[in-house]
Scaffold this active site. Structure first.
Site, PDB file in Angstrom:
ATOM      1  N   THR A   1     -53.563  73.380   5.259  1.00 23.11           N
ATOM      2  CA  THR A   1     -53.937  72.184   6.023  1.00 23.11           C
ATOM      3  C   THR A   1     -53.187  70.981   5.469  1.00 23.11           C
ATOM      4  OG1 THR A   1     -56.090  73.150   6.423  1.00 23.11           O
ATOM      5  CG2 THR A   1     -55.896  70.766   6.762  1.00 23.11           C
TER       6      THR A   1
ATOM      7  N   GLN B   1     -35.289  60.664  -7.292  1.00 24.45           N
ATOM      8  CA  GLN B   1     -35.135  59.332  -7.898  1.00 24.45           C
ATOM      9  C   GLN B   1     -34.412  58.349  -6.972  1.00 24.45           C
ATOM     10  OE1 GLN B   1     -36.357  58.142 -10.800  1.00 24.45           O
ATOM     11  NE2 GLN B   1     -37.287  60.082 -11.391  1.00 24.45           N
TER      12      GLN B   1
ATOM     13  N   SER C   1     -40.055  62.824  -3.272  1.00 27.48           N
ATOM     14  CA  SER C   1     -41.447  62.815  -3.721  1.00 27.48           C
ATOM     15  C   SER C   1     -42.023  61.408  -3.622  1.00 27.48           C
ATOM     16  CB  SER C   1     -41.503  63.305  -5.167  1.00 27.48           C
ATOM     17  OG  SER C   1     -42.828  63.255  -5.636  1.00 27.48           O
TER      18      SER C   1
ATOM     19  N   ASN D   1     -32.967  61.537 -13.377  1.00 29.10           N
ATOM     20  CA  ASN D   1     -34.255  60.927 -13.717  1.00 29.10           C
ATOM     21  C   ASN D   1     -34.312  60.375 -15.135  1.00 29.10           C
ATOM     22  OD1 ASN D   1     -34.109  63.901 -13.828  1.00 29.10           O
ATOM     23  ND2 ASN D   1     -36.021  63.717 -14.941  1.00 29.10           N
TER      24      ASN D   1
ATOM     25  N   CYS E   1     -41.662  65.401 -18.442  1.00 24.84           N
ATOM     26  CA  CYS E   1     -41.840  66.849 -18.494  1.00 24.84           C
ATOM     27  C   CYS E   1     -41.496  67.408 -19.861  1.00 24.84           C
ATOM     28  CB  CYS E   1     -40.949  67.519 -17.451  1.00 24.84           C
ATOM     29  SG  CYS E   1     -40.726  66.508 -15.998  1.00 24.84           S
TER      30      CYS E   1
ATOM     31  N   GLY F   1     -41.807  66.852  -5.096  1.00 21.20           N
ATOM     32  CA  GLY F   1     -40.397  67.126  -5.331  1.00 21.20           C
ATOM     33  C   GLY F   1     -40.156  68.536  -5.851  1.00 21.20           C
ATOM     34  N   SER F   2     -41.017  69.001  -6.728  1.00 20.50           N
ATOM     35  CA  SER F   2     -40.807  70.331  -7.320  1.00 20.50           C
ATOM     36  C   SER F   2     -40.843  71.407  -6.239  1.00 20.50           C
ATOM     37  CB  SER F   2     -41.878  70.631  -8.374  1.00 20.50           C
ATOM     38  OG  SER F   2     -41.829  69.671  -9.402  1.00 20.50           O
TER      39      SER F   2
ATOM     40  N   HIS G   1     -44.539  59.807  -5.031  1.00 20.47           N
ATOM     41  CA  HIS G   1     -45.010  59.009  -6.174  1.00 20.47           C
ATOM     42  C   HIS G   1     -43.888  58.346  -6.969  1.00 20.47           C
ATOM     43  CE1 HIS G   1     -44.505  61.679  -9.847  1.00 20.47           C
ATOM     44  NE2 HIS G   1     -44.296  62.568  -8.902  1.00 20.47           N
TER      45      HIS G   1
HETATM   46  C1  LIG Z   1     -40.233  63.623 -10.524  1.00 25.58           C
HETATM   47  C2  LIG Z   1     -39.067  64.453 -10.183  1.00 25.58           C
HETATM   48  C3  LIG Z   1     -39.216  65.733  -9.621  1.00 25.58           C
HETATM   49  C4  LIG Z   1     -40.556  66.356  -9.414  1.00 25.58           C
HETATM   50  O1  LIG Z   1     -41.304  65.749  -8.387  1.00 25.58           O
HETATM   51  P1  LIG Z   1     -42.863  66.026  -8.292  1.00 25.58           P
HETATM   52  O2  LIG Z   1     -43.285  65.382  -7.018  1.00 25.58           O
HETATM   53  O3  LIG Z   1     -43.481  65.390  -9.485  1.00 25.58           O
HETATM   54  O4  LIG Z   1     -43.032  67.512  -8.254  1.00 25.58           O
HETATM   55  C5  LIG Z   1     -38.079  66.437  -9.290  1.00 25.58           C
HETATM   56  N1  LIG Z   1     -36.858  65.915  -9.487  1.00 25.58           N
HETATM   57  C6  LIG Z   1     -36.670  64.702 -10.010  1.00 25.58           C
HETATM   58  C7  LIG Z   1     -35.288  64.178 -10.178  1.00 25.58           C
HETATM   59  C8  LIG Z   1     -37.770  63.927 -10.395  1.00 25.58           C
HETATM   60  O5  LIG Z   1     -37.573  62.734 -10.929  1.00 25.58           O
END
Ligand SMILES: *Cc1c(COP(=O)(O)O)cnc(C)c1O
Length: 395
Positions: free
Chosen positions: A237, A179, A199, A151, A324, A70-71, A201
């Protein structure tokens, strides 16, 4: 007993994702750029994953770019829109005060590079007002970036209305939907979303992989130079196993979305009702317009960190603020943005429940939070001052 109630920080991988990933490591381990069959098998898996992801959000496969999460997707979307804006002399960006740091820190850097940024108020309920957004749009606005769901407090923004306003004014609209993807129904075309970050995870896929949706015709800037992977827009890759796991997890999340949301929402509301019985406490964010699994409270007179540690002793994994910001002593920028004062924001607790939460587990959480809050207040000097009238209660 362990109850994992920190699904907004990360989620446990689902069986479907693990099962889909193992053959990518044991059998189709080729490089998708290689021309022999082993490489082309990996390429096929990659392109199937792209098609599956696209169909989950109403996009075309070529509009999906895989990233490290996500970042990275947030950084690339915002940097790209900023670069496009600069070309036509538009250097104003609109966002909100309670975005994820991946967005806020990117905007801060852009300010140093000469861009101007307007952060919209999210009010006490954690929701932006579309009229205020429309009023903030200027001749030189190149981007609106507003998160889909927060989040920390889980509030869901009026994304379709925001998309419509941006379209009307010809301004690009990016949403950090990390989210929301896999948890809420999304249709990028109907909702007029130009760019969207996600993202794996956060929806039971693997860590370190995500995607950026970019509407056809919007030129991206690449953050990573190198080979021609991802049509030259993201070198390196491809993380084939991760991408295949992401797609499998998303497919499963979308297929079970309604059933999961109904169950989680019911348990969320029971949890909220139980915690509201604690005196001098308050729910953060709108009570109904929030993610089905999100509960976030402030308890006056205590420190969120101590609360977390004691809950951990009792087998409950929760969070104070976001993953974070934990470790830093600053209160959450999200809670400050909705108007909580420092002292109150310090005593916060986020419980983000999962799809498999049981009513018994919810009861266990309520009981234990009640006991731990009472215990901590028992020797809190702040609480003593509140009780003796030396300090005034806010909640
Ligand atoms: C977790 C999160 C991110 C970051 O995602 P990563 O895959 O951990 O880099 C960005 N934005 C929101 C709203 C998140 O909850």
């Amino acid at each position: 007993m362990r109850i994992y109630a920190d699904n907004a920080a990360t989620t446990k991988m689902c069986r479907a994702a693990i099962d889909a990933m193992i053959p990518c490591m044991e059998e189709q381990y080729g490089n998708p750029s290689s021309l022999y069959v082993l490489g082309q098998e990996a390429r096929e898996l990659l392109e199937q994953a792209r098609a599956d992801v696209a169909s989950a959000i109403g996009a075309q496969p070529r509009e999906i770019l895989f990233t490290s999460g996500g970042s990275e997707a947030d950084n690339q979307a915002i940097r790209s829109a900023a670069a496009l804006g600069k070309k036509s002399g538009k250097m104003h960006i609109i966002s909100t005060a309670f975005e994820h740091h991946a967005v806020l820190h990117t905007l801060k850097k852009l300010q140093k590079e000469g861009y101007s940024v307007t952060l919209l108020d999210v009010h006490e309920d954690g929701l932006v007002r579309v009229e205020e957004l429309e009023a903030a749009i200027r001749e030189d606005t190149c981007l609106v970036t507003i998160m889909y769901a927060n989040n920390e407090i889980g509030t869901i923004q009026p994304i379709s209305e925001i998309g419509a306003v941006c379209k009307k004014h010809g301004v690009l609209f990016h949403t950090d939907a990390v989210q929301a993807v896999g948890h809420l129904p999304i249709d990028v075309k109907k909702q007029n979303i130009d760019m969207l970050s996600s993202s794996a995870h956060k929806f039971h896929g693997p860590k370190g992989v995500g995607f950026l949706y970019v509407r056809k015709g919007i030129r991206l800037t690449n953050l990573i130079e190198g080979g021609a992977q991802e049509r030259g827009l993201r070198a390196g890759t491809e993380n084939v196993a991760g991408i295949v796991g992401l797609a499998a997890a998303l497919k499963e999340a979308v297929a079970n979305m309604d059933k999961n949301a109904a169950h989680m929402q019911q348990q969320r509301d029971r949890l909220i009702a139980g915690l509201q019985e604690i005196p001098h406490s308050a729910l953060n964010g709108d009570a109904t317009n929030r993610l089905p699994g999100n509960v976030n409270f402030c308890f006056e007179g205590i420190e969120g960190e101590s609360l977390l540690l004691l809950l951990d002793d009792r087998g409950i994994c929760a969070s104070s603020g976001s993953a974070c910001t934990s470790g830093s002593l600053d209160p959450s920028h999200v809670l400050l943005a909705i108007g909580r004062v420092h002292d109150v924001a310090h005593g916060s607790l986020r419980l983000s429940i999962g799809e498999d939460i049981t009513p018994e587990e919810v009861d266990y959480i309520i009981q234990n939070v009640k006991e731990v809050v009472a215990y901590l207040r028992g020797f809190s000097p702040v609480w003593r001052d509140l009780m003796s009238g030396k300090a005034k209660f806010i909640l």
